[in-house]
Design an enzyme around this catalytic site. Sequence first.
Site, mmCIF file in Angstrom:
data_model
loop_
_atom_site.group_PDB
_atom_site.id
_atom_site.type_symbol
_atom_site.label_atom_id
_atom_site.label_comp_id
_atom_site.label_asym_id
_atom_site.label_seq_id
_atom_site.Cartn_x
_atom_site.Cartn_y
_atom_site.Cartn_z
ATOM 1 N N PHE A 35 0.824 -1.223 0.000
ATOM 2 C CA PHE A 35 0.000 0.000 0.000
ATOM 3 C C PHE A 35 0.849 1.261 0.000
ATOM 4 O O PHE A 35 0.604 2.190 -0.779
ATOM 5 C CB PHE A 35 -0.924 -0.013 1.238
ATOM 6 C CG PHE A 35 -1.957 -1.088 1.159
ATOM 7 C CD1 PHE A 35 -1.735 -2.353 1.726
ATOM 8 C CD2 PHE A 35 -3.151 -0.885 0.480
ATOM 9 C CE1 PHE A 35 -2.684 -3.364 1.621
ATOM 10 C CE2 PHE A 35 -4.113 -1.883 0.374
ATOM 11 C CZ PHE A 35 -3.865 -3.131 0.954
ATOM 12 N N ARG A 36 1.863 1.311 0.925
ATOM 13 C CA ARG A 36 2.506 2.607 1.157
ATOM 14 C C ARG A 36 3.916 2.729 0.573
ATOM 15 O O ARG A 36 4.575 3.733 0.790
ATOM 16 C CB ARG A 36 2.519 2.878 2.680
ATOM 17 C CG ARG A 36 1.099 3.080 3.197
ATOM 18 C CD ARG A 36 0.985 3.168 4.708
ATOM 19 N NE ARG A 36 -0.432 3.243 5.074
ATOM 20 C CZ ARG A 36 -1.240 2.196 5.145
ATOM 21 N NH1 ARG A 36 -0.760 0.978 4.896
ATOM 22 N NH2 ARG A 36 -2.518 2.298 5.434
ATOM 23 N N HIS A 121 -7.975 -8.330 8.726
ATOM 24 C CA HIS A 121 -8.753 -7.487 7.807
ATOM 25 C C HIS A 121 -9.622 -8.316 6.869
ATOM 26 O O HIS A 121 -10.098 -7.805 5.863
ATOM 27 C CB HIS A 121 -7.801 -6.571 7.008
ATOM 28 C CG HIS A 121 -7.096 -5.591 7.902
ATOM 29 N ND1 HIS A 121 -5.891 -5.012 7.579
ATOM 30 C CD2 HIS A 121 -7.400 -5.118 9.146
ATOM 31 C CE1 HIS A 121 -5.502 -4.214 8.560
ATOM 32 N NE2 HIS A 121 -6.396 -4.271 9.528
ATOM 33 N N CYS A 129 -23.918 -12.192 1.037
ATOM 34 C CA CYS A 129 -25.049 -11.320 0.679
ATOM 35 C C CYS A 129 -25.404 -10.452 1.882
ATOM 36 O O CYS A 129 -25.524 -10.945 3.008
ATOM 37 C CB CYS A 129 -26.257 -12.181 0.297
ATOM 38 S SG CYS A 129 -27.759 -11.211 0.095
ATOM 39 N N SER A 192 4.295 -1.700 7.574
ATOM 40 C CA SER A 192 4.774 -0.372 8.011
ATOM 41 C C SER A 192 4.203 -0.030 9.384
ATOM 42 O O SER A 192 4.513 1.006 9.954
ATOM 43 C CB SER A 192 4.331 0.678 6.983
ATOM 44 O OG SER A 192 2.899 0.741 6.964
HETATM 45 N N1 APR Z 1 9.901 -8.000 2.244
HETATM 46 C C1 APR Z 1 9.895 -7.266 3.383
HETATM 47 N N2 APR Z 1 9.245 -6.077 3.500
HETATM 48 C C2 APR Z 1 8.598 -5.635 2.402
HETATM 49 C C3 APR Z 1 8.573 -6.336 1.175
HETATM 50 C C4 APR Z 1 9.276 -7.570 1.134
HETATM 51 N N3 APR Z 1 9.316 -8.316 0.029
HETATM 52 N N4 APR Z 1 7.839 -5.614 0.284
HETATM 53 C C5 APR Z 1 7.422 -4.498 0.929
HETATM 54 N N5 APR Z 1 7.884 -4.516 2.195
HETATM 55 C C6 APR Z 1 7.617 -3.574 3.273
HETATM 56 C C7 APR Z 1 7.602 -2.125 2.877
HETATM 57 O O1 APR Z 1 8.897 -1.578 3.077
HETATM 58 C C8 APR Z 1 6.579 -1.523 3.859
HETATM 59 O O2 APR Z 1 7.223 -1.040 5.030
HETATM 60 O O3 APR Z 1 6.307 -3.881 3.718
HETATM 61 C C9 APR Z 1 5.694 -2.717 4.252
HETATM 62 C C10 APR Z 1 4.288 -2.620 3.695
HETATM 63 O O4 APR Z 1 3.639 -1.571 4.360
HETATM 64 P P1 APR Z 1 2.195 -1.106 3.854
HETATM 65 O O5 APR Z 1 2.225 -0.945 2.388
HETATM 66 O O6 APR Z 1 1.791 0.059 4.733
HETATM 67 O O7 APR Z 1 1.262 -2.364 4.154
HETATM 68 P P2 APR Z 1 0.652 -2.798 5.551
HETATM 69 O O8 APR Z 1 1.556 -2.423 6.691
HETATM 70 O O9 APR Z 1 0.285 -4.222 5.437
HETATM 71 O O10 APR Z 1 -0.705 -1.905 5.603
HETATM 72 C C11 APR Z 1 -1.597 -2.197 6.659
HETATM 73 O O11 APR Z 1 -3.209 -0.731 5.630
HETATM 74 O O12 APR Z 1 -4.466 0.021 3.872
HETATM 75 C C12 APR Z 1 -4.443 -0.799 4.939
HETATM 76 O O13 APR Z 1 -5.841 -2.660 5.136
HETATM 77 C C13 APR Z 1 -4.659 -2.222 4.528
HETATM 78 O O14 APR Z 1 -3.846 -4.216 5.629
HETATM 79 C C14 APR Z 1 -3.456 -2.951 5.092
HETATM 80 C C15 APR Z 1 -3.003 -2.018 6.187
HETATM 81 ZN ZN ZN Z 2 -29.250 -12.913 -0.589
#
Ligand code: APR
Ligand code: ZN
Length: 240
Positions: A35-36, A121, A129, A192
């Site tokens: 996501f980020r 999540h 439904c 993150s």
């Molecule tokens: N190995 C290790 N770390 C990784 C890899 C990898 N292959 N790829 C990405 N990352 C790290 C990134 O550096 C980042 O810090 O994973 C982290 C992903 O962070 P986010 O994109 O914020 O995802 P997440 O922490 O799961 O977000 C939490 O936010 O939008 C909501 O519901 C959604 O479950 C999600 C929640």
């Molecule tokens: Zn139904």
Amino acid sequence: MNADIEKLQKIADSSRRMVFFGGAGVSTESGLKDFRSPDGLYAEKYKYPPEYMLSADCFYRHTEEFFEFYREKLLADGISPNAAHYKVAEAEKKGRLIAVITQNIDGLHQAAGSKNVYELHGSVLRNYCTRCGAFYDEKFIKNRRPVPLCEKCGGVVKPDVVLYGENLDEQTLEGSVRALRNADTLIVAGTSLQVYPAAGLIDYFRGENLVVINRDPVNVGGALFLQGKVGEILSKIVIK
Ligand code: APR
Ligand code: ZN
């Protein structure tokens, strides 16, 4: 083997009640976007902010736009578990790991063989439904456009995914807290830690070994931090 990998190997050898707490970074090596990160979902341009696109308000007030975004950004074809998912499943099978707690909704931990998985999540694999509760699979959501309607009662079918503005499932939360309280080792990977209440759960951990594996730096006090790809790093340790 570098010093940190050696430390992780020793922790894996001595742990009997590991918990693996993961985020979107655990599935990027399976081809899913996170996501980020700079190339993540939230970096793209949309009509409304992505946090709105994935909100309950958007689901109920802009249902067609919700499903257009949801299908395009959260449903992926032909994804499969990567080395991280398989290593975690192996640790459970060999009696080293008691639970996976994931923020992901892709079902890849279960596809790799993990049994005790708390999906904070929800999951794209379960859809119900909103009127009669009938179950539908991911294919139904992919194919029934623009809005998937129940074949039994015509109600709108909703993914079993926690949308912004919705609460997490009580039982899933309770199970996660129980596992974290009981764990001797917590591995936090690919997240993150910016979304609550999920990120706050790791504070329940009281065990001996706290490990963070992340591509970008993330601040968790007192942890052994291994920077890099979680699939690559976990591939370097052996589960005995
Ligand atoms: N190995 C290790 N770390 C990784 C890899 C990898 N292959 N790829 C990405 N990352 C790290 C990134 O550096 C980042 O810090 O994973 C982290 C992903 O962070 P986010 O994109 O914020 O995802 P997440 O922490 O799961 O977000 C939490 O936010 O939008 C909501 O519901 C959604 O479950 C999600 C929640
Ligand atoms: Zn139904």
